[in-house]
Design a protein around this motif. Structure first.
Motif, mmCIF file in Angstrom:
data_model
loop_
_atom_site.group_PDB
_atom_site.id
_atom_site.type_symbol
_atom_site.label_atom_id
_atom_site.label_comp_id
_atom_site.label_asym_id
_atom_site.label_seq_id
_atom_site.Cartn_x
_atom_site.Cartn_y
_atom_site.Cartn_z
ATOM 1 N N SER A 146 39.078 52.434 48.949
ATOM 2 C CA SER A 146 39.009 51.313 48.010
ATOM 3 C C SER A 146 40.385 50.867 47.520
ATOM 4 C CB SER A 146 38.134 51.687 46.811
ATOM 5 O OG SER A 146 38.577 52.889 46.218
ATOM 6 N N VAL A 147 41.392 51.762 47.559
ATOM 7 C CA VAL A 147 42.735 51.358 47.125
ATOM 8 C C VAL A 147 43.249 50.239 48.013
ATOM 9 C CG1 VAL A 147 45.138 52.072 46.927
ATOM 10 C CG2 VAL A 147 43.340 53.561 46.068
ATOM 11 N N SER A 148 43.352 50.485 49.314
ATOM 12 C CA SER A 148 43.887 49.463 50.221
ATOM 13 C C SER A 148 42.899 48.337 50.468
ATOM 14 C CB SER A 148 44.310 50.104 51.547
ATOM 15 O OG SER A 148 45.425 50.955 51.350
ATOM 16 N N TRP A 149 41.614 48.571 50.203
ATOM 17 C CA TRP A 149 40.628 47.485 50.256
ATOM 18 C C TRP A 149 40.930 46.442 49.189
ATOM 19 C CZ3 TRP A 149 36.738 45.812 46.858
ATOM 20 C CH2 TRP A 149 35.744 44.986 47.409
ATOM 21 N N GLY A 150 41.528 46.899 48.074
ATOM 22 C CA GLY A 150 41.918 45.958 47.026
ATOM 23 C C GLY A 150 41.186 46.114 45.718
ATOM 24 N N GLN A 151 40.491 47.256 45.521
ATOM 25 C CA GLN A 151 39.804 47.477 44.247
ATOM 26 C C GLN A 151 40.780 47.392 43.079
ATOM 27 O OE1 GLN A 151 36.715 47.748 43.617
ATOM 28 N NE2 GLN A 151 36.614 48.584 41.563
ATOM 29 N N PHE A 152 40.410 46.614 42.061
ATOM 30 C CA PHE A 152 41.175 46.426 40.828
ATOM 31 C C PHE A 152 42.457 45.604 41.015
ATOM 32 C CE2 PHE A 152 38.984 50.318 38.932
ATOM 33 C CZ PHE A 152 38.075 49.520 38.278
ATOM 34 N N THR A 153 42.603 44.898 42.136
ATOM 35 C CA THR A 153 43.628 43.860 42.195
ATOM 36 C C THR A 153 43.019 42.585 41.622
ATOM 37 O OG1 THR A 153 42.984 43.274 44.465
ATOM 38 C CG2 THR A 153 44.814 44.843 44.188
ATOM 39 N N SER A 154 43.882 41.687 41.139
ATOM 40 C CA SER A 154 43.361 40.485 40.483
ATOM 41 C C SER A 154 42.713 39.526 41.475
ATOM 42 C CB SER A 154 44.482 39.769 39.732
ATOM 43 O OG SER A 154 45.501 39.346 40.627
ATOM 44 N N LYS A 155 43.157 39.554 42.724
ATOM 45 C CA LYS A 155 42.589 38.661 43.726
ATOM 46 C C LYS A 155 42.655 39.342 45.080
ATOM 47 C CE LYS A 155 42.493 33.788 45.107
ATOM 48 N NZ LYS A 155 43.162 32.469 44.992
ATOM 49 N N ARG A 156 41.568 40.024 45.419
ATOM 50 C CA ARG A 156 41.534 40.737 46.687
ATOM 51 C C ARG A 156 41.735 39.768 47.852
ATOM 52 N NH1 ARG A 156 38.423 42.888 50.770
ATOM 53 N NH2 ARG A 156 36.633 41.540 50.360
ATOM 54 N N GLY A 157 42.564 40.161 48.784
ATOM 55 C CA GLY A 157 42.915 39.268 49.882
ATOM 56 C C GLY A 157 44.147 38.441 49.587
#
Length: 519
Positions: free
Chosen positions: A86-97
């Motif tokens: 989930s870290v590199s998937w983008g969990q808890f980033t403001s805009k995944r992708g």
């Protein structure tokens, strides 16, 4: 989330001026590699170098970067991927992708290397460990990929043994699978702090009192996995090592744990630091090629056979054992009454073999022989049938072994008690065989009054015995929640034309840590 946003321009720097006065063949390095130096770093140089833990010979990475700088033999396409949790998937980033570290690196690479058409694919699968990806690698990575980043430190947990070490053994098998892909890709470890490490000691006044036990610097599998970096010439980047001095010792504003992390997951700023490490490694490799070009001997070494496993006998399967969608079709040797149908859309396909008629039969041929990879030839191997369970229209089926192998038949009720439709797994424990034929038969009995049954794929356990990765992730008669491998969530892909995917609903992580104030 606002607390972990990226830092302002006062923290940014790049290498443009550093290399403007250094010449190679009477040209300044800045002019030769100008597009590479457009990236602005946030992490101080000292910490970037500390976080670049192992570079080694970097032969495969040097070959990839050379092809990016000077495409040889007319080659114009290059593929980059990341696999992890989930870290590199983008969990808890403001805009995944967009603001996750891999998207930042992908966008930079596309601009920095204009001569090559780069495809960057995020094949991460939240919540699953390394052993799952050993079986299902091709669902996240193209076979002809050139560069693969791996991030599994958080998901794989800990093994207190230095050697033999379960996490290292699992990681070795995955590394071998990737290195043996047709494209002979380079591999880079991206290690992150494990559960409880991105926090202060329990007696520290800044400790937030989270439920995760505090972990000191050394309590992680990444150091033991460093042996794999040395053994296979795999590069090793560490978010822990890059940030620990600033966060835990100096408490430097902007780089404290609470500035970088939401819980055990980095926020935007933590992801920017991870991107800094990856970009710096590529820039550093490009600089090295200017002063020491790739020669024939080094090029030959990039395609030579792998050495024997570091842990004797620790070999992975030589092909995917996880087949869904179109990859599932070649395994079907009989479809009597079943029809292959896509019940989703082109962007989010949901294909599978579907029937509404009792008596319909579907036969699937799988290889359950695990004797060649160190398993007891008499051991039982788990086979998991992917099938749809829904609240309406669904019927029942029996699943049994009909040829080449033996198993105890099972019955499946595809009607859900909940008002949802979800892929479930049904497990058969079968004897080992090169050609094991499993049959799904729709029966007359039904709890809905109808007889629809849909089979979407099959997974064969990597090794004989209980406790395989699928069993640990849910197992028999449980919902298979891996949306990225079921077509229910698009994998983010970056090309020169822009981003594809990443607009699906965010992954709902059941965090054991409370949110910190200000999120």
């Amino acid at each position: 989330m606002l607390r972990t946003k990226n830092l302002g321009p006062e923290h940014q720097w790049n290498w443009q001026r550093t290399w403007s006065s250094v010449e190679v063949n009477r040209q300044s390095v800045s002019s030769v590699l100008g597009t590479l130096f457009t990236y602005n770093f946030t992490l101080p140089k000292v910490q970037i170098n500390r976080g670049t833990v192992y570079v080694g010979g970097s032969s495969r990475l040097r070959r990839v970067v050379r092809d990016l700088l000077m495409p040889n033999s007319g080659r114009k396409e290059l593929k980059v991927a990341v696999i992890g949790g989930s870290v590199s998937w983008g969990q808890f980033t403001s805009k995944r992708g967009e603001t996750d570290w891999f998207s930042t690196v992908a966008k930079w690479m596309i601009g920095a290397f204009p001569r090559v058409n780069i495809t960057a694919r995020n094949g991460c699968t939240p919540g699953v460990p390394t052993p799952y990806m050993i079986m299902c690698l091709e669902l996240s990575v193209d076979p002809d990929v050139d560069l693969v980043f791996m991030e599994y430190t958080l998901n794989d947990g800990l093994d207190p043994n230095l050697y033999p070490n379960r996490v290292v053994a699992d990681t070795e098998r995955l590394v071998r699978r990737i290195l043996d892909l047709p494209g002979k890709p380079a591999v880079v470890f991206m290690h992150v702090p494990t559960h409880g490490m991105a926090a202060y000691e329990p007696r520290d006044p800044n400790n937030i009192g989270g439920t995760e036990p505090y972990k000191p610097f050394y309590m992680t599998a990444e150091d033991a996995e460093g042996a794999l970096a040395h053994y296979y010439d795999v590069q090793y980047l560490s978010l822990r090592t890059a940030t620990y001095r600033l966060a835990a010792h100096l408490r430097q504003p902007g780089f404290r744990w609470e500035d970088e992390f939401v819980d055990q997951h980095p926020g935007d700023h933590g992801h920017k630091i991870m991107a800094d490490l990856a970009v710096h490694l590529i820039q550093r490799t490009a600089l090295g090629l200017l002063f020491e070009p790739l020669d024939l001997e080094e090029l030959v070494s990039t395609v030579e056979s792998l050495p024997p496993p570091m842990y004797p006998g620790n070999v992975p399967p030589d092909r995917t054992t996880c087949s869904v969608g179109d990859a599932f079709k070649p395994l079907v040797v009989l479809a009597e009454g079943f029809e292959y149908i896509n019940e989703g859309t082109a962007e989010k396909p949901k294909p599978g073999y579907v029937t509404t008629t009792p008596g319909s039969r579907l036969r699937i041929k799988v290889d359950t022989d695990r004797s060649g990879i160190g398993s007891d030839p008499n051991g039982i191997v788990n086979v998991y049938i992917h099938h749809l369970r829904s609240y309406q229209h669904m019927g029942c089926a029996s699943i049994e072994c009909v040829s080449g192998c033996l198993c105890i038949p099972i019955g499946v009720n595809a009607k859900s008690q909940e008002t949802w439709s979800q892929v479930y797994l049904s497990r058969l424990s079968v004897t080992q065989s090169k050609e094991c034929i499993v049959q799904v038969t729709v029966v007359n009995h039904t709890y809905s009054g109808e007889h629809k049954f849909k089979v979407t794929g099959v997974v064969v356990a990597e090794r004989a015995g209980a406790g395989d990765a699928i069993d640990l992730m849910g197992g028999d008669n449980r919902a298979f929640m891996l949306r990225q491998h079921l077509g229910e969530a698009t994998q983010v892909t970056w090309t020169r034309e822009g981003r594809k995917g990443g607009w699906d609903e965010p992954y709902k992580l059941r965090s054991k840590l409370p949110r910190r104030s200000g999120e």
